[in-house]
Design an enzyme around this catalytic site. Structure first.
Site, PDB file in Angstrom:
ATOM      1  N   GLY A  29       0.799  -1.220   0.000  1.00 65.34           N
ATOM      2  CA  GLY A  29       0.000   0.000   0.000  1.00 65.34           C
ATOM      3  C   GLY A  29       0.833   1.271   0.000  1.00 65.34           C
ATOM      4  O   GLY A  29       0.312   2.355  -0.224  1.00 65.34           O
ATOM      5  N   CYS A 237     -27.303  -9.971 -16.613  1.00 65.86           N
ATOM      6  CA  CYS A 237     -26.723  -9.685 -17.925  1.00 65.86           C
ATOM      7  C   CYS A 237     -27.686 -10.165 -19.009  1.00 65.86           C
ATOM      8  O   CYS A 237     -28.185 -11.290 -18.950  1.00 65.86           O
ATOM      9  CB  CYS A 237     -25.377 -10.396 -18.066  1.00 65.86           C
ATOM     10  SG  CYS A 237     -24.694 -10.298 -19.732  1.00 65.86           S
ATOM     11  N   CYS A 240     -25.669 -13.198 -21.196  1.00 64.97           N
ATOM     12  CA  CYS A 240     -25.365 -14.498 -20.608  1.00 64.97           C
ATOM     13  C   CYS A 240     -26.209 -14.813 -19.381  1.00 64.97           C
ATOM     14  O   CYS A 240     -26.174 -15.927 -18.868  1.00 64.97           O
ATOM     15  CB  CYS A 240     -23.880 -14.600 -20.265  1.00 64.97           C
ATOM     16  SG  CYS A 240     -23.407 -13.627 -18.816  1.00 64.97           S
ATOM     17  N   CYS A 262     -22.572  -7.787 -19.175  1.00 67.84           N
ATOM     18  CA  CYS A 262     -21.355  -7.933 -18.379  1.00 67.84           C
ATOM     19  C   CYS A 262     -20.292  -6.981 -18.911  1.00 67.84           C
ATOM     20  O   CYS A 262     -20.103  -6.872 -20.126  1.00 67.84           O
ATOM     21  CB  CYS A 262     -20.791  -9.350 -18.486  1.00 67.84           C
ATOM     22  SG  CYS A 262     -21.805 -10.600 -17.705  1.00 67.84           S
ATOM     23  N   CYS A 268     -18.320 -13.129 -19.978  1.00 70.73           N
ATOM     24  CA  CYS A 268     -19.620 -13.232 -20.647  1.00 70.73           C
ATOM     25  C   CYS A 268     -19.554 -14.263 -21.786  1.00 70.73           C
ATOM     26  O   CYS A 268     -20.409 -15.136 -21.903  1.00 70.73           O
ATOM     27  CB  CYS A 268     -20.013 -11.864 -21.183  1.00 70.73           C
ATOM     28  SG  CYS A 268     -21.765 -11.657 -21.503  1.00 70.73           S
TER      29      CYS A 268
END
Lengths: 280, 257
Positions: A29, A237, A240, A262, A268
């Protein structure tokens, strides 16, 4: 091929970047300054991510590049071609087959495994930048772990919008120590950051590299009475049928009709081709 | 006698060859208001900045009676300790509220910043305390989500005071808190300050060039000239019976209406 050194950058530059990456991994970080090079693409197109990828790639690697989850957008295609040309590495659109994935603004839906590396393109690495313009001051705040100001931003969100309205680049705390900007990924992806793969972040213009080793604890900031909510469009979606993926809202014709699909194109397509959940 | 809250010993600060302030010492007890007066350039602000940790003096000690560890020299503390002190037990009220406020953050956020800085993570509590403090400094509660940019000068100064007092500090440094305000607003602010100081038993070091402000607020006074403290004592004593020639000049130059 012979016109370029492997992966465009010279070996000394890659060595310098690798040292920054290792330092970043040792202090998760923490933003490590590095001598960012000019790349043959404009700032904002992923010059940081490209340099990190260049320093990470080996000739045996398989590279995948995504932009907003898609393999077929301009940014993704140009970076993928860049490394095909300069490093002659294998490329793929399949998340599972890639060893290095460079991404802009998304984490793939398919869970990443140990041994994979995810490289983020970062525009502004400093999460406190818009609250405190002085770099001297923000570095001091990181050093002394004074992060109250970040909550002022979330407070402002709630007082104005009734909820934490920050929906991307949602600030996180790494291993209980450093405040980190996760790059502009949607907050939907924040919980995925505790993953098995190595995550590297490159900011070219701002000349910073930071990193998360595998399984690093990453906590999204929140208030006790306004807990973090990853959020998701309330749809499935329309291609899909996935109900657990991050969706793009697309306008499909001049009458303004919309559909939700998606954002991860590989995820997808794999589902459409019947390769099962998550495009395995 | 109880220990002082703040004990200042021989503070000196030079800017290259020029003197900011030299060899200033005084002690301040809990609940006491100390006025520092003098003309522009006499070293008042330098002294205040040295005391509050904004400037590092060349020599001297600033001893503060901390809650846990008794008297500590704040100049020898680590930066992290000193900054924590300045967010909790200390407060600094700037002359220009722009310097002390975040102008692009709402009034509530401004008041809440210190609370969040010391670890408060409950939005409802922060909000409640922000509302409470707006009330105490006479700002309508429906302004809680407005930015200080939309506030008048007097309101901004009162907001700055609320923002500083929310963590219940014991010592406040004020640099000309009433400068730049018109007479009636100034009177209201002084009234408010006086009642807050009494109510919360605050110790205050207030720098001002306005003798009337010092007369109203300060228990004791110190007169500065060319970086030196030339006279100090009870406020009424110094103002009514000035000993030093410069103090006599200062008291004599106040305009009468």
């Amino acid at each position: 091929m012979s016109e370029y050194n492997f992966a465009y950058l010279d070996e000394q530059t890659k060595r310098m970047i690798r040292r920054a990456i290792l330092k970043g991994l040792a202090v998760p970080g923490y933003q490590v300054p590095f001598a960012s090079r000019e790349m043959p693409m404009p700032y904002g197109w992923g010059t940081g991510g490209v340099q990190v990828s260049a320093a990470t790639l080996t000739p045996e690697d398989t590279l995948k590049v995504i932009d907003q989850g898609a393999d077929d957008t301009t940014n993704a295609i140009s970076i993928r071609r860049f490394f095909q040309k300069t490093a002659d590495v294998e490329v793929t659109e399949r998340t599972t087959e890639a060893s290095v994935i460079q991404t802009r603004h998304r984490i793939p839906e398919t869970e990443l495994k140990e041994g994979q590396i995810l490289v983020y393109q970062v525009p502004i690495p400093e999460p406190l930048r818009f609250l405190e313009p002085s770099e001297v001051e923000t570095r001091k705040m990181h050093a002394l772990e004074e992060y109250g100001l970040m909550h002022v931003k979330l407070y402002e969100d709630i007082s104005i919008h009734g909820a934490i309205a920050t929906s991307y680049a949602y600030p996180v705390k790494v291993e209980g120590r450093y405040l980190m900007d996760p790059s502009p990924i949607p907050k939907f992806d924040n919980p995925k950051m505790e993953m098995a793969a190595i995550q590297l972040f490159g900011a070219g213009r701002e000349q910073r590299i930071y990193a998360l080793p595998p399984y690093t604890r990453v906590v999204s900031l929140d208030f006790e009475d306004h807990p973090f909510d990853p959020g998701r469009a309330d749809h499935a979606c329309e291609l899909c049928g996935a109900e657990n993926s991050y969706l793009d809202e697309v306008i499909v014709n001049d009458r303004g009709e919309r559909m939700f699909v998606c954002s991860d194109t590989d995820f997808c397509e794999s589902r459409l081709n019947g390769n099962g959940e998550g495009g395995a | 006698m109880t220990l002082p809250l703040l004990d200042v010993l021989g503070i000196a600060k030079k800017y290259g060859g020029r003197t900011g302030c030299s060899d200033v010492s005084f002690a301040l007890w809990p609940g006491e208001v100390m006025g520092v007066v003098g003309e522009s350039g006499s070293g008042k602000s330098t002294l205040l900045n040295c005391l509050s940790g904004n400037l590092v003096p060349d020599t001297g000690e600033v001893l503060f009676n901390t809650r846990c560890e008794g008297m500590r020299d704040t100049l020898k503390m680590s930066e992290s300790e000193r900054r924590r002190l300045s967010r909790t037990d200390w407060a600094f009220v700037h002359q220009n509220p722009r310097d002390g406020l975040r102008m692009n953050v709402s009034a509530g956020g401004n008041i809440g910043e210190r609370l969040m800085g010391v670890g408060e993570r409950h939005y409802g509590n922060i909000r409640r305390q922000a509302m409470d403090w707006l009330g105490r400094v006479e700002i309508p509660e429906n302004r809680v989500d407005d930015r200080p940019a939309t506030f008048s000068g007097g309101m901004r100064q009162r907001l700055q005071i609320a923002r500083n007092l929310v963590t219940g500090p014991r010592l406040i440094f004020m640099d000309e808190p009433t400068g730049g305000l018109d007479a009636s607003v100034q009177a209201r602010l002084l009234d408010l300050l006086r009642s807050l100081v009494r109510e919360m038993e605050l110790a205050v070091v207030i720098v001002t060039h306005d003798l009337a402000v010092a007369r109203l607020l300060a228990d004791r006074m110190m007169v500065m000239k060319d970086g030196c403290a030339i006279e100090s004592g009870l406020t009424d004593q110094v103002l009514d019976d000035p000993q030093h020639a410069y103090t006599q000049l200062l008291v004599g130059s106040v305009l009468q209406v």
